[in-house]
Design a protein around this motif. Structure first.
Motif, PDB file in Angstrom:
ATOM      1  N   VAL A  25      -6.613  -6.283  -8.840  1.00  0.00           N
ATOM      2  CA  VAL A  25      -5.211  -6.702  -8.867  1.00  0.00           C
ATOM      3  C   VAL A  25      -4.885  -7.327 -10.211  1.00  0.00           C
ATOM      4  O   VAL A  25      -5.768  -7.631 -11.014  1.00  0.00           O
TER       5      VAL A  25
ATOM      6  N   SER B 178      -6.417   2.482  -8.165  1.00  0.00           N
ATOM      7  CA  SER B 178      -7.081   2.317  -6.872  1.00  0.00           C
ATOM      8  C   SER B 178      -8.185   3.372  -6.831  1.00  0.00           C
ATOM      9  O   SER B 178      -7.993   4.502  -7.272  1.00  0.00           O
TER      10      SER B 178
ATOM     11  N   GLU C 180       4.190  -6.039  -4.314  1.00  0.00           N
ATOM     12  CA  GLU C 180       3.201  -5.758  -5.365  1.00  0.00           C
ATOM     13  C   GLU C 180       2.802  -4.276  -5.377  1.00  0.00           C
ATOM     14  O   GLU C 180       1.698  -3.909  -5.786  1.00  0.00           O
ATOM     15  N   TYR C 181       3.715  -3.428  -4.936  1.00  0.00           N
ATOM     16  CA  TYR C 181       3.439  -1.987  -4.915  1.00  0.00           C
ATOM     17  C   TYR C 181       3.592  -1.408  -6.302  1.00  0.00           C
ATOM     18  O   TYR C 181       4.613  -1.596  -6.962  1.00  0.00           O
TER      19      TYR C 181
ATOM     20  N   ASN D 153       0.037  -5.022  -1.820  1.00  0.00           N
ATOM     21  CA  ASN D 153      -0.548  -6.194  -1.168  1.00  0.00           C
ATOM     22  C   ASN D 153      -0.219  -6.140   0.326  1.00  0.00           C
ATOM     23  O   ASN D 153       0.927  -6.382   0.719  1.00  0.00           O
TER      24      ASN D 153
ATOM     25  N   ARG E  43      -0.893  -8.122   2.761  1.00  0.00           N
ATOM     26  CA  ARG E  43      -0.468  -9.380   3.374  1.00  0.00           C
ATOM     27  C   ARG E  43       1.006  -9.658   3.130  1.00  0.00           C
ATOM     28  O   ARG E  43       1.628 -10.438   3.857  1.00  0.00           O
TER      29      ARG E  43
ATOM     30  N   TYR F 245      -7.538  -3.094   2.383  1.00  0.00           N
ATOM     31  CA  TYR F 245      -7.700  -3.459   0.967  1.00  0.00           C
ATOM     32  C   TYR F 245      -6.468  -3.144   0.124  1.00  0.00           C
ATOM     33  O   TYR F 245      -6.396  -3.544  -1.043  1.00  0.00           O
ATOM     34  N   GLY F 246      -5.492  -2.425   0.686  1.00  0.00           N
ATOM     35  CA  GLY F 246      -4.236  -2.233  -0.021  1.00  0.00           C
ATOM     36  C   GLY F 246      -4.079  -0.911  -0.732  1.00  0.00           C
ATOM     37  O   GLY F 246      -3.158  -0.753  -1.542  1.00  0.00           O
TER      38      GLY F 246
ATOM     39  N   GLN G 297      -1.112   1.347  -4.925  1.00  0.00           N
ATOM     40  CA  GLN G 297      -1.692   0.207  -4.226  1.00  0.00           C
ATOM     41  C   GLN G 297      -0.613  -0.845  -4.003  1.00  0.00           C
ATOM     42  O   GLN G 297       0.418  -0.855  -4.677  1.00  0.00           O
TER      43      GLN G 297
END
Length: 383
Positions: A253, A240, A84-85, A149, A151, A49-50, A147
């Motif tokens: 997000v 998160s 996207e951190y 992404n 992917r 889930y990141g 958190q």
């Protein structure tokens, strides 16, 4: 005719751990091949889930998590993207007084290890977090956790390794592996033989196959975490989030979607793969609604599952082999691999290049599972 390739190091498994290992080995000047039976970053490191958290890790994992925390701060320099951190903070909530007491005890235990947690009682939660409208007895906040992404991040480590000169073989199963006395021989898909001086077993939920083939069987099992994603909604959840004792976790997000997990998928006939469980997804959504009643009418637009390796004691294997020189293991992360992955790659590189690492990893030795180790401990107990 069999094609033959020669490298200093071969890394089996292209997830975040294998990709990071290949990247750091290349930065150390070794020739490296990274091999994955599918697409790099497509298994556990790419389908979680990141969450990028240290909070909640067992004390023996915190030095590794802290090293990784520093590397996450250098993510763009390492892999070329920000993934996207964000250091949004990680909030762990307690639904009961008993679970809040556990959060308090954990905060006391890890404070000497450098993890600074802010505890909030029920009244403070209601005052400071008005968007958390469910019944909560207290919470613990780690401000610098975050958190990302998965992917984007997971496959980017393999791409960064390739950009730094590693050979990356995707859709290439390792059909056989053996120690040769002077290194290792791997037969891989496409009729290719790879020879290497060093071998890194970073094969995730499939790592037990290679460990056993090289004489170090381990009790790894497979689990299938299940995730759900809602439609985009007005932004309310800045952290998160996890739940003490409840297994629920989630984040929202920037686009507004809630990504949540806490259930288990179902293995298919081929246990390499799984499918999401409708029952698990429904359970996750019900627990989400208990905390965030505004999700009651939210539409779930996607849910999925993945395959992850789990060890019986909740700790990964990160160590040199107990029996074969040049063999190193990094697998079995029990849900911690996404956050700790960059540091695991750095540690494995330390072990191979320097013969040691400054990061404490004795709790993660594969020796704790080997027959020789267990026999030795039994003899000590009767001495």
């Amino acid at each position: 005719m069999i094609a033959k390739l020669q490298f200093d190091a071969a890394v089996i498994g292209g997830g975040i751990v294998g990709g990071a290992t290949a990247l750091f080995l290349r930065k150390a000047g070794l020739s490296v091949v990274l091999i994955d039976k599918g697409f790099c970053g497509a298994q556990a490191s790419g389908v979680n889930y990141g969450g990028v958290r240290r909070q909640g890790r067992p004390p023996e994992q915190l030095p590794l998590a802290e090293r990784s925390h520093a590397l996450w701060g250098q993510l763009r320099e390492l892999i070329g993207i920000d993934g996207e951190y964000i250091r949004s903070g990680h909030l762990k909530i307690a639904r009961t007084a008993e679970n809040f007491a556990k959060l308090e005890a954990y905060a006391d235990k890890v404070r000497p290890l450098g993890l600074d947690l802010e505890l909030m009682g029920a009244n403070s939660v209601k005052e400071r977090l008005p968007w958390l409208t469910g019944d909560v007895s207290g919470a613990s906040l780690c401000h610098d956790d975050g958190q990302a992404n998965p992917r984007l991040v997971a496959p980017a480590f393999a791409r960064a390794a390739r950009a730094n000169g590693a050979t990356v073989l995707k859709n290439t199963p390792v059909n056989a592996v053996e120690a040769t006395g002077s290194g290792f021989a791997l037969m891989v898909g496409g009729g290719t033989e790879i020879r290497s001086r060093l071998l890194f077993n970073c094969a995730g939920a499939w790592a037990n196959k290679f460990a056993e083939a090289l004489g170090e069987p381990i009790p790894l099992t497979r689990i299938y975490p299940s995730m759900v994603v809602t439609e985009p909604l007005p932004f309310r959840l800045p952290f998160s989030l996890g739940e003490e004792g409840g297994g629920f976790y989630g984040r929202q997000v920037a686009r507004g979607n809630y990504i949540m997990g806490g259930g288990r998928g179902q293995a298919l006939e081929n246990p390499d793969f799984s499918r999401p469980s409708v029952m698990a997804a429904s359970s996750v959504m019900q627990r989400a609604i208990d905390l965030f009643p505004h999700l009651q009418h939210a539409q779930v637009i996607r849910f999925w599952s993945g395959t992850e390796g789990e060890m019986p004691d909740g700790n990964p294997v990160i160590s040199a082999s107990t029996r074969i020189e040049g063999l190193f293991h990094g697998f079995g992360f029990c849900g911690a691999g996404f956050q700790t992955g960059p540091a695991v790659g750095a540690v494995l590189c330390d072990l191979a290049v320097n013969g040691a690492t400054t990061t404490p990893i004795s709790a993660f030795s594969i020796g704790r599972f080997t027959a020789n180790h267990l026999n030795h401990e039994a003899k000590k107990g009767t001495a």
